[in-house]
Design a protein around this motif. Structure first.
Motif, short mmCIF file in Angstrom:
data_model
loop_
_atom_site.label_atom_id
_atom_site.label_comp_id
_atom_site.label_asym_id
_atom_site.label_seq_id
_atom_site.Cartn_x
_atom_site.Cartn_y
_atom_site.Cartn_z
N UNK A 152 2.54 47.39 57.33
CA UNK A 152 2.54 45.23 57.64
C UNK A 152 3.35 44.33 56.78
N UNK A 153 3.66 44.68 55.44
CA UNK A 153 4.41 44.01 54.03
C UNK A 153 5.84 45.08 54.02
N UNK A 154 5.63 45.70 54.76
CA UNK A 154 7.06 46.49 54.02
C UNK A 154 7.96 45.95 55.28
N UNK A 155 7.45 45.67 57.12
CA UNK A 155 7.95 45.23 58.13
C UNK A 155 8.42 43.29 57.89
N UNK A 156 7.49 43.12 57.00
CA UNK A 156 7.87 41.42 56.65
C UNK A 156 9.24 42.03 55.40
N UNK A 157 9.13 42.64 54.31
CA UNK A 157 10.58 42.55 53.36
C UNK A 157 11.44 42.96 54.20
N UNK A 215 8.36 39.97 64.34
CA UNK A 215 8.75 41.15 63.42
C UNK A 215 7.52 40.08 62.56
N UNK A 216 7.61 38.95 61.76
CA UNK A 216 6.65 38.15 61.37
C UNK A 216 5.59 38.28 61.14
N UNK A 217 5.23 37.86 62.50
CA UNK A 217 4.52 37.08 63.23
C UNK A 217 3.81 38.30 63.51
N UNK A 218 3.58 39.49 64.29
CA UNK A 218 3.24 40.91 65.00
C UNK A 218 2.42 41.12 63.36
N UNK A 219 3.67 41.25 61.88
CA UNK A 219 3.12 41.65 61.01
C UNK A 219 1.87 40.75 60.41
N UNK A 220 1.99 39.50 60.43
CA UNK A 220 0.60 38.65 59.92
C UNK A 220 -0.55 38.30 60.72
N UNK A 221 -0.47 39.26 62.06
CA UNK A 221 -1.38 39.47 63.03
C UNK A 221 -2.08 40.08 62.30
#
Length: 507
Positions: free
Chosen positions: A108-113, A126-132
């Motif tokens: 998830x952190x990689x996705x946000x980055x 992408x940010x929303x799904x990663x935060x979930x």
């Protein structure tokens, strides 16, 4: 000589196959067409074939990654994108694809980055799904809201935001978001799946079935669509229609929890309790967290005369889900079968003391009280013969809901129970029971109920319509027409009555 001829034939076949294989451009076009049609397996085959011949086609590689994501293969998508040059991976749309692949992989952190600083709806998603995935629900809500508020919103974000809102209990918001997503892309499978789940949440089974059918029309192999449709078919009592779907899903994904429960539920509806046990027993520990599955497994054990084992399954679940009436009733059944009437009485008393206690709960309480030597048995039996207004109201609501949902067997059972306990003199209950019986093919019983309803309320247009239309269908056209004409006079604006009368007069 023969050997040489065979070798020559092999060379000719290979040459012919090579000549017939599509060009990379054709493979790319086929892949795009398959992807647009939600045929992701077909798209993957075509795109891999094209890239084999033209590995430097970066757009084809990006589409392959998107296809792999659609198939749930985050690892494959990440590997595919790793072969792209930096100028491609820096593109905002490609970065969002890479971010989604990382989210699928649980990174998830990689996705946000990967989408850091990007101001697009796809990046917001992408940010929303990663935060979930990280459990940061408030940040996920902020990312979704930012994406939905953009001038050019992303349809996939809107569909994901709708599902998120539904899970947060915001049904009206979810409905509006799905509508926006489908306006942008009427063929979006995820949006139709969310709409199906929304309809299920409202217990609108026919509507949910229509949504799942639309999903499978767009993407016949869609896993969630097939599971959802099979579940609804079982709820509607259409077990023969559900069987082939359940069988194909079991063959395809035998260890998937949703498929395991689906197969067990179907077996339970068919009364095959030995099969229910054999399906659920190997997965007992994983499935016990679901009280519905636990109740099904516990009932199977009771039906198979293993009440002590059933108690070991059911009692811990009841402690966690004390408000489940179904679990409590099953625990009582197991306690009675284990010759513990005192324990059964203590367990059933919270339900049997309620004003809306069901006949089953009162019967169990009476049995437990008799077995325990309690003088409360007479009170439970008296209440069993005198239904409370609370019980009648609750059962009518359930019966009417079953009728709307076309759950004909459930509706028949509920209306019949109301009639049995109230003396059978309610015209609308008789009318609705008649309709449910007709849908089940019990035409003679249905007509009898409908005519009894007419005797009770001869000036009720809806009741006259039900009986009149049944008479016409049974061959008593003259009598049926007379009732339909009376119904039309009483309610001239009723379209159903007008249609029935028109069809009867034309027949």
């Amino acid at each position: 000589m023969i050997r040489n001829r065979l070798l020559s034939t092999t060379i000719l076949i290979a040459a012919a196959l090579s000549a017939c294989s599509p060009s990379p451009e054709t493979s790319f076009a086929n892949g795009r067409e398959a992807f647009a049609a939600n045929d992701y397996r077909g798209a993957r085959v075509a795109l891999i074939s094209g890239l084999r011949e033209k590995p430097d086609d970066h757009e084809m590689r990006v589409l392959l990654a998107r296809t792999q994501i659609a198939l749930g293969d985050g690892e494959g998508a990440t590997s595919t994108l790793a072969k792209l040059p930096k100028e491609m991976t820096d593109r905002p749309d490609v970065a969002a694809v890479a971010g989604e692949a990382e989210v699928l992989r649980g990174q998830y952190d990689k996705g946000i980055a990967l989408v850091d600083g990007l101001e697009t709806g796809a990046a917001d998603r992408v940010r929303a799904l990663a935060y979930i995935g990280l459990g940061e629900v408030d940040k996920a809500a902020e990312a979704f809201a930012a994406g939905a508020g953009r001038a050019a919103p992303d349809a996939s974000l809107l569909a994901s935001y709708a599902r998120f809102s539904l899970l947060q209990g915001e049904a009206a918001k979810a409905d509006a978001l799905v509508g926006r997503a489908l306006k942008l892309d009427p063929r979006m499978v995820e949006a139709h799946l969310v709409r199906a789940d929304m309809r299920l949440a409202r217990n609108e089974l026919p509507g949910a079935l229509a949504s799942f059918d639309r999903v499978l029309e767009l993407h016949p192999a869609n896993f969630d669509g097939r599971v959802g449709k099979a579940e609804v078919l079982i709820s509607l009592g259409r077990l023969k229609d559900a069987e082939p779907l359940a069988a194909s899903l079991s063959e395809e994904a035998p260890d998937e929890q949703s498929v395991i429960f689906l197969s067990a539920r179907l077996a339970g509806k068919q009364g095959d309790w030995a099969k229910v046990r054999s399906i659920l027993q190997p997965h007992e520990d994983e499935l016990r967290v679901n009280p519905v599955v636990t109740a099904l497994y516990g009932r199977a054990l009771i039906e198979l005369d293993q009440p002590a084992v059933a108690l070991g399954v059911l009692e811990p679940s009841l402690k966690r889900h004390g408000g489940s009436r179904a679990l409590r009733r099953l625990v009582v059944r197991a306690q009675l079968a284990s010759r513990d009437p005192a324990g059964a009485l203590a367990t059933i008393r919270p339900l049997a003391s309620r004003p809306d206690a069901t006949p089953e709960e009162l019967k169990l309480a009476s049995l437990a009280a008799k077995g325990a030597g309690s003088d409360g048995a007479a009170s439970f039996e008296k209440r069993l013969s005198t239904p409370s207004p609370e019980w009648i109201g609750g059962e009518l609501a359930k019966a009417d809901r079953a009728l709307r949902n076309r759950q004909w067997s459930d509706a028949e059972s509920l209306y019949q129970s109301i009639l049995t306990r109230t003396g059978g003199e309610n015209a609308m209950v008789l009318n609705n029971l008649a309709f449910a019986k007709q849908q089940l093919g019990k035409d003679s019983e249905a007509l009898d109920m409908a005519l009894r309803a007419v005797k009770l309320e001869p000036e009720n247009a809806s009741i006259l319509d039900t009986a009149g239309w049944m008479l016409v269908q049974s061959g008593s056209k003259a009598r049926g027409l007379e009732m339909l004409r009376r119904a039309a006079k009483l309610d001239p604006d009723n379209r159903t009555i007008a249609r029935h009368l028109g069809q009867a007069e034309a027949s």
